[in-house]
Design a protein around this motif. Structure first.
Motif, mmCIF file in Angstrom:
data_model
loop_
_atom_site.group_PDB
_atom_site.id
_atom_site.type_symbol
_atom_site.label_atom_id
_atom_site.label_comp_id
_atom_site.label_asym_id
_atom_site.label_seq_id
_atom_site.Cartn_x
_atom_site.Cartn_y
_atom_site.Cartn_z
ATOM 1 N N UNK A 90 0.873 -1.355 -0.030
ATOM 2 C CA UNK A 90 -0.182 -0.022 -0.146
ATOM 3 C C UNK A 90 1.067 1.403 0.033
ATOM 4 N N UNK A 91 0.434 2.354 -0.423
ATOM 5 C CA UNK A 91 1.056 3.721 -0.634
ATOM 6 C C UNK A 91 -0.147 4.521 0.388
ATOM 7 N N UNK A 92 0.920 5.518 1.040
ATOM 8 C CA UNK A 92 0.025 6.456 2.021
ATOM 9 C C UNK A 92 0.398 7.693 1.557
ATOM 10 N N UNK A 93 -0.389 8.767 1.137
ATOM 11 C CA UNK A 93 -0.036 10.103 1.003
ATOM 12 C C UNK A 93 -0.837 10.709 1.680
ATOM 13 N N UNK A 94 -0.500 12.396 1.780
ATOM 14 C CA UNK A 94 -1.155 13.513 2.185
ATOM 15 C C UNK A 94 -0.804 13.700 3.627
ATOM 16 N N UNK A 95 -1.610 13.847 4.453
ATOM 17 C CA UNK A 95 -1.318 14.558 5.944
ATOM 18 C C UNK A 95 -1.450 13.099 6.933
ATOM 19 N N UNK A 96 -0.384 12.522 7.389
ATOM 20 C CA UNK A 96 -0.471 11.354 8.419
ATOM 21 C C UNK A 96 -1.470 11.713 9.564
ATOM 22 N N UNK A 97 -1.743 12.822 10.032
ATOM 23 C CA UNK A 97 -2.600 13.134 10.847
ATOM 24 C C UNK A 97 -4.003 13.512 10.686
#
Length: 78
Positions: A14-21
């Motif tokens: 998986x890939x995660x983008x943007x603001x982790x919070x």
């Protein structure tokens, strides 16, 4: 890229983008695509303070390959 191992031993990339919070938004890509599609929305996710997660579908590039029959609850295509 992150790799998650499921309880039955499969590996999901998986890939995660943007603001982790930010609030979690799960993006389910269509075919023929992959988790990399999340990168197209990276700027918008950051701008709107969202955490966007996209997981490869079965037999996509970063995911373990199993036949449908081998998956729990799966059936043969025949």
């Amino acid at each position: 890229m992150q790799v998650i191992t499921t309880h039955d031993g499969r590996s999901l990339a998986c890939d995660e983008v943007g603001n982790p919070n930010g609030p979690l938004v799960i993006h389910n890509h269509g075919g023929p695509s992959s988790r990399l599609e999340a990168r197209l929305f990276s700027g918008a996710a950051s701008k709107h303070v969202l955490r966007l997660l996209c997981v490869d579908r079965q037999a996509s590039d970063g995911q373990a390959r199993k036949t449908r029959a081998a998956m729990p609850g799966g059936r043969s295509e025949r």
